[in-house]
Design an enzyme around this catalytic site. Structure first.
Site, PDB file in Angstrom:
ATOM      1  CG  HIS A  41      -2.106  -0.773   0.850  1.00 42.80           C
ATOM      2  ND1 HIS A  41      -2.335  -2.042   0.958  1.00 42.80           N
ATOM      3  CD2 HIS A  41      -3.439  -0.336   0.638  1.00 42.80           C
ATOM      4  CE1 HIS A  41      -3.517  -2.343   0.687  1.00 42.80           C
ATOM      5  NE2 HIS A  41      -4.192  -1.371   0.331  1.00 42.80           N
ATOM      6  CE  LYS A 106      -6.939  -9.566  11.977  1.00 39.05           C
ATOM      7  NZ  LYS A 106      -6.369  -8.816  13.107  1.00 39.05           N
TER       8      LYS A 106
END
Lengths: 188, 280
Positions: A41, A106
């Site tokens: 990222h 999550k």
């Protein structure tokens, strides 16, 4: 939240499909997902900030926040459960604004990410943290497509069949991490 | 005096790494099964069912239960009548970790430097704590610790006037703030006392206690029960999707402290709470 039989979804996620999903719905997804976590990222967003081309096609993509364990011989991939999504919060809005359709991870997200999900009509799915060996059973093939030097953090293209997911934040901002506990507490 | 070869330590650590990561221990399995039976909320029942199914697959295939096979936290109790031959204790442990993580197809998650971040490729260095104890045996406990739960830890230097209520509020706030992130149902390790660094170590050691074993001091055992009840009234539930089972246990370790100090630390473990030990 919905404990009914899971919905089967296949292929590219359309706006209509995402519109029909609500936080708490259980989904079995079949199609392509790309793994990327912290280090990938950081690189992707550095490229965006520099106005350069990304090594992956982000338009319509589903990114899975995951870094697998090594595959044993005969396995498509090693155990591959979700990592905590909040660490990708500083990067996610920029990817969503460039067409990222869905994320799988999550845990909770920042308000900035929730806003970007709603703004872009995207969706955030949760996989069960720690259920890595189970989730790996739904991965039929895995191929590194960028940042091989990052090892487990490389971007991998996974072909999955019936990957078990829960809609965590839907395209209207409905949030299972708020609604689920509230519904449970109301049920007792 | 008893001689233990470094090569024996290395081999034992290697086996511990593989076993701890691939085979969920029976106490934890039992606690998850009980939790599943006791859940009334269907989603929580299903989610715990997935966790149990996952543990079964991992055990059958000898693959890691969770892809985050953690930092290798190693606790050594070295009998003072033991002499280690053929190399340094830390080197033997690190070699065992490297072999275990490579041969066991476990994920290598350690970077060499916190800011420059290059993966060491073999999950070393292990994070080793050594205590010298009585006797001529060597006990090694290996606790692979994933980052999802580790990152939810907190530490605070309270004032003595904050007392038990201050401790209670701090622990509950830390768990509430962690929410779904540390992969509930969690085990909550709490350290109280000591000093700044010691209290963190107490909280981590508290996670090594088997589920269901209370603090031997009834005062702290009572506090453990009260905190567990409070946490399981949050409604967070398995994976944070809602339910009764947010925590399986609260384990407190306490220690003497300074007249001006009341340190408290919370170290959380996920539902894949791994620790295996061997006595050489």
């Amino acid at each position: 939240m919905n404990a009914d039989a899971p919905l089967h979804i296949e292929g590219l996620l359309t706006a209509e499909q995402l519109e029909s999903l609500a936080a708490g719905d259980q989904v079995l997804y079949t199609g392509t997902v790309l793994t990327a976590r912290d280090a990938a990222h950081k690189r992707l967003v550095e490229l965006i900030d520099a106005g350069k081309k990304l090594p992956i096609d982000i338009e319509g993509a589903i990114i899975y926040y995951a870094g697998p364990a090594p595959a044993k011989p005969g396995y498509a991939i090693g155990p591959v459960g979700p990592t905590s999504s909040y660490r990708m919060d500083p990067y996610a809005p920029k990817l969503l604004d460039r067409g990222l359709r869905a994320m799988i991870g999550k845990g909770a997200r920042s308000q900035e990410v929730v806003d970007a999900i709603v703004r872009n009509h995207a969706t955030y799915f949760a996989a069960i943290g720690g259920a890595a060996a189970l989730i790996a059973k739904s991965v039929k093939s895995a191929e590194i497509i960028a940042y091989e030097d990052l090892g487990t953090e490389a971007i991998r293209k996974l072909e999955v069949v019936d990957m078990p997911l829960t809609v965590a934040i839907d395209c209207r901002g409905g949030n299972v991490y708020e609604d689920g506990p509230a519904q449970y507490l109301a049920s007792i | 005096m008893r001689v233990i070869q470094a090569s024996v330590i290395c081999e034992a650590v290697k086996e511990l790494c593989i076993r701890a990561n691939c085979v969920m221990n029976d106490t934890l399995l039992g606690a998850l099964q009980t939790a599943q039976q006791e859940e009334s909320y269907p989603v929580a029942k299903t989610t715990l069912g997935c966790m149990l199914q996952n543990a079964q697959i991992a055990r059958n295939d000898m693959v890691p239960i969770c892809q985050d096979t953690g930092a290798a936290c190693v606790f050594v109790e070295l009998g003072q009548d033991v002499h280690i031959e053929g190399g340094l204790l830390a080197d033997a442990i690190n070699e065992g970790v490297a072999q275990g993580y490579v041969e066991g197809c476990l994920r290598k998650s350690m970077v060499d430097d916190p800011l420059r971040r290059v993966n060491t490729q073999d999950n070393t260095p292990a994070l080793i704590t050594t205590d010298v104890v009585e006797g001529d045996s060597l006990k090694i406990t290996l606790a692979p610790k994933g980052a999802g739960s580790e990152n939810m830890g907190q530490l605070k230097m309270l004032k003595p006037a904050d007392g038990i209520e201050g401790v209670r509020d701090f622990v509950l706030d830390a768990v509430r703030h962690a929410g779904p992130n540390p992969c509930p149902p969690i085990i909550v390790g709490v350290g109280i006392g000591g000093n700044f660094d010691h209290v963190a170590s107490l909280a981590k050691r508290a996670l090594l206690r088997p589920i269901g074993a209370s603090n031997p001091d009834p005062f702290y055992a009572q506090l453990e029960r009260e905190l567990l009840k409070e946490i399981n009234s949050f409604g967070t539930g398995p994976a944070g999707f809602g339910g009764k089972t947010t925590a399986l246990a609260v384990n407190i370790e306490q220690a003497a402290t300074h007249i001006a100090c009341l340190p408290v630390a919370v170290n959380i473990n996920c539902h894949v709470a791994r620790h295996e030990e061997v006595v050489l």
